[in-house]
Scaffold this motif. Structure first.
Motif, mmCIF file in Angstrom:
data_model
loop_
_atom_site.group_PDB
_atom_site.id
_atom_site.type_symbol
_atom_site.label_atom_id
_atom_site.label_comp_id
_atom_site.label_asym_id
_atom_site.label_seq_id
_atom_site.Cartn_x
_atom_site.Cartn_y
_atom_site.Cartn_z
ATOM 1 N N TRP A 73 33.571 26.261 45.613
ATOM 2 C CA TRP A 73 33.084 25.573 44.431
ATOM 3 C C TRP A 73 33.750 26.082 43.157
ATOM 4 N N ARG A 74 34.776 26.903 43.317
ATOM 5 C CA ARG A 74 35.555 27.312 42.150
ATOM 6 C C ARG A 74 36.224 26.083 41.529
ATOM 7 N N GLU A 75 36.492 26.154 40.241
ATOM 8 C CA GLU A 75 37.091 25.065 39.468
ATOM 9 C C GLU A 75 36.145 23.892 39.290
ATOM 10 N N ARG A 76 34.867 24.124 39.544
ATOM 11 C CA ARG A 76 33.826 23.148 39.177
ATOM 12 C C ARG A 76 33.013 23.817 38.071
ATOM 13 N N PRO A 77 33.295 23.470 36.822
ATOM 14 C CA PRO A 77 32.773 24.231 35.676
ATOM 15 C C PRO A 77 31.263 24.426 35.675
ATOM 16 N N ALA A 78 30.505 23.388 36.001
ATOM 17 C CA ALA A 78 29.047 23.519 35.947
ATOM 18 C C ALA A 78 28.547 24.548 36.952
ATOM 19 N N ILE A 79 29.101 24.526 38.162
ATOM 20 C CA ILE A 79 28.666 25.464 39.195
ATOM 21 C C ILE A 79 29.127 26.871 38.847
ATOM 22 N N GLU A 80 30.355 27.009 38.366
ATOM 23 C CA GLU A 80 30.867 28.325 37.978
ATOM 24 C C GLU A 80 30.004 28.942 36.872
ATOM 25 N N ALA A 81 29.655 28.132 35.896
ATOM 26 C CA ALA A 81 28.843 28.639 34.787
ATOM 27 C C ALA A 81 27.454 29.049 35.281
ATOM 28 N N TYR A 82 26.902 28.273 36.202
ATOM 29 C CA TYR A 82 25.577 28.601 36.723
ATOM 30 C C TYR A 82 25.625 29.915 37.502
ATOM 31 N N ALA A 83 26.645 30.070 38.343
ATOM 32 C CA ALA A 83 26.781 31.290 39.135
ATOM 33 C C ALA A 83 26.985 32.506 38.246
ATOM 34 N N GLU A 84 27.767 32.350 37.202
ATOM 35 C CA GLU A 84 28.003 33.465 36.280
ATOM 36 C C GLU A 84 26.713 33.863 35.574
ATOM 37 N N ARG A 85 25.914 32.878 35.201
ATOM 38 C CA ARG A 85 24.644 33.187 34.530
ATOM 39 C C ARG A 85 23.689 33.890 35.497
ATOM 40 N N LEU A 86 23.684 33.502 36.765
ATOM 41 C CA LEU A 86 22.860 34.194 37.758
ATOM 42 C C LEU A 86 23.273 35.662 37.876
ATOM 43 N N ARG A 87 24.570 35.924 37.824
ATOM 44 C CA ARG A 87 25.048 37.320 37.868
ATOM 45 C C ARG A 87 24.565 38.086 36.642
#
Length: 321
Positions: A73-87
């Motif tokens: 799911w890399r290069e999918r901005p919405a998912i990347e941003a969500y995962a980063e916020r979870l971290r």
């Protein structure tokens, strides 16, 4: 029925507030199994408010299930941003690798005809036996136990979370000098003060076989994912977390150790599966015995677990004279 109609709408997601963890994890597994990524992406349009929010928990589990299935799911901005916020919020699943590592290739795999090992013949058929040696007998007598309650809990966490019928045994030992690889076998293990090996074995005896880190990790994963026969399935995302935490504990690695460093350390260690027909094991639905000798060949960890259908077990006790 179309994908869009199956995907929970915002109102349905709001109704998950306060839902039991197993319901959220089951739904996440279903979504990851039945949904294509472009449809799932709509779940991640708003950032999580906290790591404990039910909606965030569902999405964290979806990301974990996707990783297990090798869905990038890399290069999918919405998912990347969500995962980063979870971290940033410190969600435990967000610590795991975003993609499945080679060590995890058996996580979630179902191979026809390959189930729990229930007999010495099955164990020997799948893994090379580790012969007993006089050096192993002598070395076992020199081992010194190094108790660590927190490490024991982490090593056994997959079985505890899965609700296996008996409290697992996780013990750790240090040796005064490096152990030869050929001496790491059942003769050595019998010299350790292990509850699971205490007493004289039945007709099945005791034996140990050589295995590898991916097999041990898969055992931890299955124990948590499927749960005990009367236990609590944890589903894929959290089973993966329990497997990694158990692996780190068995290896004695600090939690912050990079995953690829842990993989290399595990590969340099020596692993055993063992089986013992002692009274400690139920010899019913599943028995697991794992031991690992670290790369320095001076530290040993042992983990044993057993499961049974508790209703049948109680029925058997009631029938005894």
């Amino acid at each position: 029925m179309s994908d869009e109609r199956i995907l929970p709408d915002p109102a349905e997601l709001k109704s998950l507030a306060g839902a039991r963890p197993d319901r959220l994890r089951a739904l996440a597994s279903e979504l990851a199994s039945d949904r294509r990524l472009p449809h799932l992406e709509t779940l991640f349009t708003e950032p999580p408010r906290s790591a404990t929010d039910s909606e965030a928990e569902l999405r964290a589990c979806v990301l974990g299930e996707l990783a297990l299935r090798g869905v990038p799911w890399r290069e999918r901005p919405a998912i990347e941003a969500y995962a980063e916020r979870l971290r940033e919020l410190g969600h435990p699943l967000a610590r795991l690798p975003e993609t499945r590592l080679d060590l995890e290739h058996r996580f979630g795999a179902r191979t026809r005809g390959v189930g729990p090992v229930r007999s010495a013949g099955q164990l020997r058929a799948r893994f090379p036996e580790a012969p007993d040696t006089a050096g192993g007998v002598a070395a076992g007598a020199t081992a010194r136990e190094t108790p660590d309650a927190a490490r024991s809990r982490a090593a056994a966490g997959a079985f505890t979370a899965g609700g296996w019928a008996k409290e697992p045994e996780a013990r750790f030992f240090a040796l005064p000098r490096p152990l030869r690889d050929d001496d790491f076998g059942m003769a050595f293990l019998r010299g350790l003060p292990l509850d699971c090996l205490a007493g004289e074995p039945g007709r099945g005896g005791m034996l140990s076989c050589l295995t590898a880190a991916d097999d041990a990790a898969a055992q931890l994963y299955v124990a948590a994912c499927d749960g005990g026969v009367n236990g609590r399935p944890q589903y894929g995302a959290y089973a993966r977390l329990h497997a990694w935490e158990g692996l780190y504990a068995l290896l004695g690695l600090p939690p912050g150790t990079p995953f690829l460093d842990a993989v290399r350390y595990a590969a340099d260690s020596r692993w055993l599966r063992f089986m013992a027909f002692t009274s400690w094991f139920h010899h019913d639905t599943a028995d697991v015995g794992l031991a690992v000798l670290d790369p320095s060949r001076t530290r040993v960890a042992v983990l044993a677990a057993t499961d049974t259908d508790e209703s049948d077990d109680m029925l058997g006790l009631a029938r005894r004279p």
